[in-house]
Design a protein around this motif. Structure first.
Motif, PDB file in Angstrom:
ATOM      1  N   UNK A 247      13.405 -12.711 -15.009  1.00 15.80           N
ATOM      2  CA  UNK A 247      13.802 -12.624 -16.416  1.00 15.80           C
ATOM      3  C   UNK A 247      15.092 -13.408 -16.574  1.00 15.80           C
ATOM      4  N   UNK A 248      15.401 -13.754 -17.802  1.00 17.03           N
ATOM      5  CA  UNK A 248      16.643 -14.489 -18.059  1.00 17.03           C
ATOM      6  C   UNK A 248      17.166 -14.098 -19.436  1.00 17.03           C
TER       7      UNK A 248
ATOM      8  N   UNK B 198      19.211 -12.869 -25.639  1.00 16.42           N
ATOM      9  CA  UNK B 198      17.888 -12.249 -25.757  1.00 16.42           C
ATOM     10  C   UNK B 198      17.232 -12.246 -24.379  1.00 16.42           C
ATOM     11  N   UNK B 199      16.823 -11.082 -23.905  1.00  7.72           N
ATOM     12  CA  UNK B 199      16.106 -11.060 -22.636  1.00  7.72           C
ATOM     13  C   UNK B 199      14.735 -11.704 -22.809  1.00  7.72           C
ATOM     14  N   UNK B 200      14.350 -12.501 -21.814  1.00  5.78           N
ATOM     15  CA  UNK B 200      13.076 -13.224 -21.868  1.00  5.78           C
ATOM     16  C   UNK B 200      12.391 -13.052 -20.517  1.00  5.78           C
ATOM     17  N   UNK B 201      11.090 -12.811 -20.552  1.00  7.89           N
ATOM     18  CA  UNK B 201      10.365 -12.656 -19.284  1.00  7.89           C
ATOM     19  C   UNK B 201       8.894 -13.036 -19.500  1.00  7.89           C
TER      20      UNK B 201
ATOM     21  N   UNK C 163      11.114 -18.936 -30.744  1.00  8.15           N
ATOM     22  CA  UNK C 163      12.474 -19.005 -31.300  1.00  8.15           C
ATOM     23  C   UNK C 163      13.536 -18.749 -30.220  1.00  8.15           C
ATOM     24  N   UNK C 164      14.494 -19.646 -30.131  1.00  3.65           N
ATOM     25  CA  UNK C 164      15.616 -19.565 -29.174  1.00  3.65           C
ATOM     26  C   UNK C 164      15.174 -19.583 -27.711  1.00  3.65           C
ATOM     27  N   UNK C 165      13.889 -19.952 -27.463  1.00  2.93           N
ATOM     28  CA  UNK C 165      13.389 -19.920 -26.083  1.00  2.93           C
ATOM     29  C   UNK C 165      12.678 -21.243 -25.762  1.00  2.93           C
ATOM     30  N   UNK C 166      11.439 -21.146 -25.332  1.00  3.76           N
ATOM     31  CA  UNK C 166      10.735 -22.323 -24.833  1.00  3.76           C
ATOM     32  C   UNK C 166       9.567 -22.724 -25.729  1.00  3.76           C
ATOM     33  N   UNK C 167       9.073 -23.939 -25.452  1.00  2.00           N
ATOM     34  CA  UNK C 167       7.810 -24.355 -26.065  1.00  2.00           C
ATOM     35  C   UNK C 167       6.683 -23.842 -25.167  1.00  2.00           C
TER      36      UNK C 167
ATOM     37  N   UNK D 226      10.866  -9.365 -26.256  1.00  4.02           N
ATOM     38  CA  UNK D 226      10.607  -9.141 -24.837  1.00  4.02           C
ATOM     39  C   UNK D 226      10.002  -7.741 -24.634  1.00  4.02           C
ATOM     40  N   UNK D 227       8.833  -7.673 -23.992  1.00  2.00           N
ATOM     41  CA  UNK D 227       8.109  -6.387 -23.929  1.00  2.00           C
ATOM     42  C   UNK D 227       8.872  -5.312 -23.154  1.00  2.00           C
ATOM     43  N   UNK D 228       9.475  -5.683 -22.038  1.00  2.00           N
ATOM     44  CA  UNK D 228      10.095  -4.665 -21.178  1.00  2.00           C
ATOM     45  C   UNK D 228      11.274  -3.980 -21.844  1.00  2.00           C
ATOM     46  N   UNK D 229      11.969  -4.697 -22.720  1.00  2.00           N
ATOM     47  CA  UNK D 229      13.190  -4.123 -23.299  1.00  2.00           C
ATOM     48  C   UNK D 229      13.044  -3.734 -24.770  1.00  2.00           C
TER      49      UNK D 229
END
Ligand code: ATP
Ligand code: MG
Length: 567
Positions: free
Chosen positions: A373-374, A392-395, A425-429, A473-476
């Motif tokens: 995660x990042x 924003x947590x991302x995983x 948004x604010x993450x990746x393609x 993010x699902x986990x959080x």
């Protein structure tokens, strides 16, 4: 006339040059310049028999606003002459609403009931002058003698009673010697007057009602018309601002003031606020509350101040709305979209951006390592740098909006579908890989792959993605209930129909409750009444009512765009 006005219209209003003075400001400036008054003193006079609504906000913004603008004083006066319908609870609610709007009654808090003794003396004075008499006729007889606007009325048989007799009878009325409704005190003016209000109006009636402030001390109560002007006089109100329906009462107020030789306030009337798609009469609002059509006076669908507050309106947006609509002499109907525009305009500048998914479906990034995660930085408010950035947590597993996926999509679909690429948004393609449906054909998961070098802020992928989706993010994620509101009525003027009741026009879809929504973790810290933008969805805030039960319910105050279509 009622369609959503184009943003062009509003943008124009917004940028209008230094504002012209409205007619009340002109009068006030003249009175200050001529030395008629060294300073102005206004008042807002609610009757504590219901909750304030957006129409009252207009009157409040005007009376308190004029005092602010010209360094004067403003009173809050409770016009509590009708004990059967009034209560302390309404008084408290009104004070809360006025304070919340951001106004202070720097001239003081007053109650007409504090003047009951004084008003009684005023009545005795009129009696002694031969300008008031006790009438023993019933309401039907009095009404039948009233005449019509085009024909004069006729005199009461009690009209020529001697002053001493009237005085004795009025004292007996006060002492409780007569049953309720046994007789009334009337001003002796002119039964042939062109203005019906001047045809010997009733000024006192006998009514054994418990008053929330004076208890059972009085069994006679002054009529509103006998109390209002004199209260203004006693408080030395210089400019008494009220709505147009009082214009025809003004000669009567002036007559009392002249007879009694007391301070003369200048009453100035302005057009009341009418708003499309809603109702504002206290009686009708009460009907909605009592019949359980809405969830109390502060239901977010009502135009009450408490309803707007719970809905997520800010005091600033209501004040700027009142400024935008201006002050006029003629009645008109203001489009409710202008109120919504005022809120959007304020929240766009001030609300923090967050992400929430209202109808969640799993979004799995198949090439993102399991267990990784990042934290991805995201601006809190692009309109306001000082609002800062949050992580924003991302995983690998996220939530996405169900209707952001379509199995069959054409060229104009910029969200996810087989073959499509979008930015998170604010993450990746990410690019579509496949999806999972259950036996009933209901979408369960969407699978995508991400491009590691496409991170927002440092994208070197060279890939074009036309659409940007929000995600959580699902986990959080935290779970919450979200309530979406639509107009309470589906007719622009629900109480403007001769042959139909306003209740016939209730919109059955005015409340949509969404449970199981997924919100970004930062919203666990949300406080009631603090507005957030949910990316792509609108402006939301935590409902204070449920927050005390420990339940996370968010109300949508307004969408991001005016998407409302007629019919
Ligand atoms: P009711 O429906 O019982 O006549 P009201 O709305 O007039 O009540 P009040 O408590 O008498 O309620 O109102 C206080 C003040 O607010 C009054 O001076 C009135 O002129 C003003 N006011 C009420 N409704 C509006 C409105 N829609 N627009 C502007 N001012 C209003
Ligand atoms: Mg009123």
């Amino acid at each position: 006339m009622y369609g959503p006005p184009s943003s062009h219209t509003f943008a124009h209003m917004e940028n209008s040059p230094a504002k012209d003075l409205h007619f009340i400001e002109q009068i006030i400036e003249e009175d200050l310049k001529s030395g008629k008054h060294a300073a102005i003193h206004t008042r807002f006079p609610p009757e504590p028999n219901g909750h304030l609504h957006i129409g009252h906000a207009k009157a409040i913004c005007l009376s308190f606003g004029m005092a602010e603008e010209y360094n004067g004083l403003a009173n809050l006066r409770f016009d509590d002459t009708n004990p059967e319908k009034e209560s302390q609870a309404y008084v408290d609610a009104i004070k809360k609403d006025v304070s919340w709007l951001g106004f202070k009654w720097n001239g003081g808090e007053y109650y007409t009931s504090d003047y009951f003794e004084q008003l009684y003396s005023f009545a005795l004075k009129l009696i002694d002058m031969g300008a008031a008499y006790v009438d023993h006729q019933g309401p039907e007889d009095i009404a039948s003698q009233k005449g019509t606007p085009t024909s004069p009325g006729s005199d009461s048989p009690y009209r020529e009673r001697l002053a001493e007799e009237n005085r004795a009878l009025f004292e007996q009325m006060r002492a409780g010697d007569f049953p309720d409704g046994h007789c009334v005190l009337r001003a002796k003016i002119d039964m042939g007057h062109a203005n019906m209000h001047m045809r010997d109006p009733i000024i006192y009636r006998i009514k054994r009602a418990h008053h929330q402030r004076t208890g059972n001390r009085w069994c006679i109560y002054p009529m509103y018309d006998f109390a209002h002007g004199q209260s203004d006089a006693l408080e030395e109100i210089t400019h008494s601002l009220c709505t147009l329906e009082f214009e025809v009462h003004r000669p009567l107020y002036d007559w009392f003031i002249e007879q009694l030789g007391i301070f003369s306030s200048r009453q100035i009337e302005f057009a009341r606020l009418n708003l499309s798609y809603t109702i504002m009469s206290k009686r009708k609002l009460l009907t909605l509350v009592e019949q359980g059509v809405v969830d109390g006076w502060d239901d977010p669908r009502l135009p009450t101040i408490s309803g707007l507050r719970r809905r997520g309106y800010t005091p600033e947006s209501i004040r700027s709305f009142c400024n935008r609509i201006g002050i006029a002499k003629r009645e008109n109907i203001i489009d409710v979209s202008l109120l919504e525009f005022s809120l959007r305009d304020h929240l766009n500048q001030t609300a923090h951006r967050t992400m929430a998914v209202l109808d969640p479906v799993k979004l799995v990034i198949v090439n993102y390592p399991e267990g990784n995660s990042e934290q991805l930085p995201s601006e809190n408010n692009p309109e306001d740098e000082s609002a800062g950035v949050r992580n924003l947590p991302f995983s690998r597993t996220l939530w996405m909006e169900r209707d952001d996926f379509k199995l069959e999509a054409n060229k104009k679909w910029f969200r996810l579908a087989p073959g499509k690429t979008v930015r998170l948004k604010s993450a990746y393609i990410v690019r579509y890989v496949d999806h999972v449906m259950d036996a009933d054909g209901v979408l369960q998961e969407v699978h995508v792959e991400y491009f590691e070098n496409s991170k927002s802020g440092s994208d070197v992928s060279g890939i074009k993605a036309k659409g940007t989706l929000h995600w959580v993010n699902a986990a959080t994620a935290i779970d919450a209930e979200v309530r979406l509101y639509d107009r309470l009525f589906n007719d622009p003027a629900p109480d403007g129909h001769k042959d139909r009741e306003f209740m016939d026009f209730l919109n059955p879809h005015s409340l949509e409750v969404r449970t199981g929504c997924k919100l970004e973790a930062s919203l666990a810290e949300a406080s009631a009444g603090v507005p957030y933008q949910f990316t792509r969805l609108g402006y939301f805030s935590l409902d204070a009512g449920y927050a005390t039960e420990g339940r996370q319910v968010f109300n949508r105050a307004v969408t991001l765009r005016d998407g409302w279509k007629q019919g």
